[in-house]
Design a protein around this motif. Structure first.
Motif, PDB file in Angstrom:
ATOM      1  N   PRO A  20       2.703  -6.253   8.722  1.00 32.53           N
ATOM      2  CA  PRO A  20       1.679  -4.806   7.900  1.00 32.53           C
ATOM      3  C   PRO A  20       1.409  -4.860   6.152  1.00 32.53           C
ATOM      4  O   PRO A  20       2.254  -4.831   5.475  1.00 32.53           O
ATOM      5  N   GLU A  21       0.117  -4.499   5.977  1.00 27.14           N
ATOM      6  CA  GLU A  21      -0.527  -4.903   5.129  1.00 27.14           C
ATOM      7  C   GLU A  21      -0.657  -3.253   4.621  1.00 27.14           C
ATOM      8  O   GLU A  21      -0.794  -2.373   5.377  1.00 27.14           O
ATOM      9  N   LEU A  29      -0.697  -1.461  14.472  1.00 30.06           N
ATOM     10  CA  LEU A  29      -0.051  -1.947  12.813  1.00 30.06           C
ATOM     11  C   LEU A  29      -0.556  -2.846  11.606  1.00 30.06           C
ATOM     12  O   LEU A  29       0.048  -3.246  11.049  1.00 30.06           O
ATOM     13  N   ASP A  30      -1.167  -2.114  11.079  1.00 32.38           N
ATOM     14  CA  ASP A  30      -1.774  -1.907   9.995  1.00 32.38           C
ATOM     15  C   ASP A  30      -1.948  -3.474   9.277  1.00 32.38           C
ATOM     16  O   ASP A  30      -1.126  -4.243   8.337  1.00 32.38           O
ATOM     17  N   ILE A  31      -2.680  -3.356  10.265  1.00 28.74           N
ATOM     18  CA  ILE A  31      -3.136  -5.575  10.262  1.00 28.74           C
ATOM     19  C   ILE A  31      -4.855  -4.882   9.575  1.00 28.74           C
ATOM     20  O   ILE A  31      -5.523  -4.490  10.631  1.00 28.74           O
ATOM     21  N   ARG A  50      -5.733  -7.842  -0.001  1.00 26.76           N
ATOM     22  CA  ARG A  50      -4.775  -8.672   1.246  1.00 26.76           C
ATOM     23  C   ARG A  50      -3.301  -9.149   1.394  1.00 26.76           C
ATOM     24  O   ARG A  50      -2.850  -8.968   2.393  1.00 26.76           O
ATOM     25  N   VAL A 106       2.737 -13.891  10.047  1.00 27.30           N
ATOM     26  CA  VAL A 106       1.107 -14.546   9.424  1.00 27.30           C
ATOM     27  C   VAL A 106       0.731 -13.390   9.333  1.00 27.30           C
ATOM     28  O   VAL A 106      -0.068 -12.981   8.353  1.00 27.30           O
ATOM     29  N   VAL A 107       0.635 -12.337  10.063  1.00 26.69           N
ATOM     30  CA  VAL A 107       0.012 -11.017   9.629  1.00 26.69           C
ATOM     31  C   VAL A 107       1.100  -9.445   9.721  1.00 26.69           C
ATOM     32  O   VAL A 107       1.191  -8.885  10.632  1.00 26.69           O
ATOM     33  N   GLN A 147       1.064  -7.462   1.724  1.00 26.09           N
ATOM     34  CA  GLN A 147       1.250  -8.053   3.181  1.00 26.09           C
ATOM     35  C   GLN A 147       2.963  -8.300   2.221  1.00 26.09           C
ATOM     36  O   GLN A 147       3.857  -8.786   3.305  1.00 26.09           O
TER      37      GLN A 147
END
Lengths: 429, 185
Positions: free
Chosen positions: A53-54, B63-65, A312, A50-51, A316
């Protein structure tokens, strides 16, 4: 919850302790360890799925400008003597595609004029060659003129709208008024294609000598919107604001429903261009000094949210197998470039429109991030040098080995529009 | 509804005091030992919520989020926790024991500070600020800790219903958070 059952449980626990079960403290720490272990596994799964790194590669106004020049150089290098461009190139096969698209021709030419309007050296000459190709392919009827597809003869709104937008950018670049008549003729065609609800029909039916009532275009309406918004800015008092407002309201209130958009709002960068243009109209030239209605601003905010999310999600994605499996492949430059164009336009809008001011910081953040991704993915001279045909590789953006001319168009326009958020002025000097 | 109150309701659903109490209630426990566990559990959970809320931005940065994206992840975790509470009327499966050690685990972690509370503290800490988040979480944590000491066994059926109801509330909050994460810039 049975009391007896619980009492039995307590008694069992006491017996277990007396039989030499691990001491209470050890069990507590073991339980804690197990909990934290489970949490760690869950967190890793979240991270992987899901997350991730961006990633926003670093970019400056200067590196963004260099990338726009490299893209413009690619367009100029692959332009043919008649003013048309290389449409599509597969670098793995070393082959050109045979197709062509008149709307994309108009869009690529417009992007070169945008660079010229921003002071970009060298963009004017190929842009004018591209313009000449369009001027030679005009379909005239009554008091209007429109760009006609030389292959199938179709007369579509999108092509003429982008040609008009290109001419408007040319006028900004040069102050040259020689094409004002053509701009008005193209605008009249657009207005002739507008429906009472503000939308635009896609094509002129040459046999019926009337707009083809069967099809609307989700692209052309926004393209015509922006072009007409620029017409009002350049020729206030000629009445171009009325059709512009009508389409602005259609886009803001009805389009997604009428055109059955499954995930509204439709991510329309042309609408963002148009709204940003309207926001800078001279207040004295619009009734009551009101440039954008509350509905237009609400729509602009929803566009900002949509494009922000797209950026966003894209940040990712990587080129790795896992990322492709979970998040899909990276967007092509023709797609991501439109997001940068939209965010650049909406950022301008947030500077001009107080009702958008609260979005300025986030818009800037996403805009710079997306511009950084574009610059990072462009083929550098060093990368191109190893290929068989560096001339059609350098400065381009490839997706699965293929680049199309609108990859360069949208990336160029987007990067140009992003520079304001990096502290650069409107012009490149 | 004020921002704080809205956040307090979110944490009430995330902590789910009724579900915590159901997991912790035992008829034969001396009240003093239960109180010891309750106070310790509250202190541990509150300290961790504060730490999460205070460090949320730094952690997400590292965490680069983007906080907006993290909302989607937090929403998914809360959605799962809410669905579990609806189905089982519990926030987690845990064998409860008294005293301060039991206060650390399982009461402090994972009963009071379950996964849903942890991600809510991070997400809202990043979005709304640490002070507001902590202040909103504290009443729910305190209520849950108090209920583990109170032992009102005759209300078990009621607690079961309330736990499932709060679970449903958490599902709704989580869905909203996911939508917010998707729809924000």
């Amino acid at each position: 919850m049975g009391t007896k059952e619980q009492q039995r449980g307590d008694a069992t626990a006491v017996k277990a302790c007396s039989r030499g079960r691990a001491p209470y403290a050890a069990r507590v720490w073991r339980g804690l360890g197990a909990t934290l272990g489970l949490w760690a596994v869950g967190a890793l799964m979240l991270r992987a799925i899901v997350v991730p790194p961006e990633r926003c590669p670093p970019v400056t106004a200067t590196s963004a400008l260099s990338a726009t020049y490299a893209a413009a150089d690619w367009i100029a290098r692959v332009q043919r003597p008649d003013g048309s461009y290389l449409y599509e190139y597969d670098r793995d096969r070393g082959e050109e595609s045979l197709g062509y698209n008149v709307v994309r021709h108009a869009g690529v030419t417009m992007s070169l004029f945008q660079l010229a309007a921003a002071g970009g050296d060298g963009a004017m000459e190929p842009a004018d060659r591209g313009l000449r190709w369009m001027l030679d392919r005009q379909y005239r009827h009554a008091d209007w003129s429109a760009l006609q597809d030389p292959v199938d003869g179709s007369v579509d709104v999108g092509a003429s709208a982008l040609m008009l937008a290109g001419l408007a950018q040319r006028r900004l670049a040069t102050g040259d008024v020689q094409y004002d008549g053509m701009m008005r003729a193209l605008s009249r065609y657009l207005v002739a294609m507008q429906l009472p609800d503000g939308a635009f029909l896609n094509s002129w039916d040459r046999e019926a000598n009337a707009p083809d009532p069967r099809f609307r275009s989700k692209y052309a309406t926004g393209e015509a919107f922006w072009a007409l918004a620029m017409m009002h800015a350049m020729f206030p008092g000629e009445g171009w604001d009325a059709p512009t407002r009508k389409v602005a309201d259609y886009l803001s209130l009805h389009r997604d429903e009428v055109e059955n958009q499954k995930f509204p709002p439709w991510a329309d960068q042309w609408a963002a261009y148009g709204l940003a243009e309207m926001a800078t109209w001279d207040a004295a030239t619009v009734p009551g000094g009101v440039r954008l209605s509350a509905d237009n601003v609400t729509y602009a905010r929803s566009l900002a949210e949509r494009f922000g999310f797209l950026v966003r999600a894209e940040s990712q994605r990587t080129d790795g197998t896992w990322s492709k499996l979970i998040h899909g492949r990276q967007a092509r430059a023709a797609g991501m470039g439109t997001w940068v164009e939209a965010l650049g336009s909406l950022y301008r809008l947030s500077l001009a429109e107080p009702r958008m001011a609260d979005m300025q910081g986030k818009l800037r953040e996403r805009l710079v991030c997306s511009a950084g991704m574009l610059v990072d993915r462009q083929v550098t001279p060093a990368e191109a040098a190893g290929g068989a045909h560096p001339i059609v590789i350098e400065g381009a953006w490839f997706t699965e080995g293929v680049t199309r001319m609108d990859d360069q168009q949208h990336a160029l326009s987007g990067l140009l529009r992003s520079r304001l958020a990096m502290g650069a002025g409107e012009r490149t000097e | 509804m004020s921002d704080w109150l809205r956040l307090a309701v979110v944490f009430l659903a995330a902590v789910n005091p009724a579900a915590v109490a159901l997991a912790a209630w035992a008829p034969s426990r001396p009240r003093a030992r239960a109180a010891e566990a309750g106070v310790t559990g509250l202190a541990v959970a509150a300290a961790l919520v504060l730490a999460a809320a205070l460090g949320a931005n730094r952690l997400l940065d590292a965490l680069d989020i983007a906080p907006e994206t993290f909302r989607i992840a937090a929403g998914l975790v809360m959605l799962t926790a809410g669905a579990y509470a609806v189905a089982r009327a519990r926030v987690a499966a845990a064998a409860f024991e008294d005293g301060w050690k039991g206060g650390i685990s399982p009461l402090g972690l994972p009963l009071l500070l379950g996964p849903a509370v942890a991600v809510a503290a991070l997400s809202y800490g990043a979005d709304e600020g640490a002070a507001k988040t902590f202040a909103a979480a504290l009443p729910a944590l305190a209520l849950a800790a108090a209920l583990t000491v109170a032992r009102p066994h005759r209300w078990t059926a009621l607690a079961d219903g309330v736990a499932r109801l709060l679970g449903a509330g958490l599902v709704a909050v989580a869905a909203g958070l996911i939508v917010e994460g998707v729809r924000d810039i």
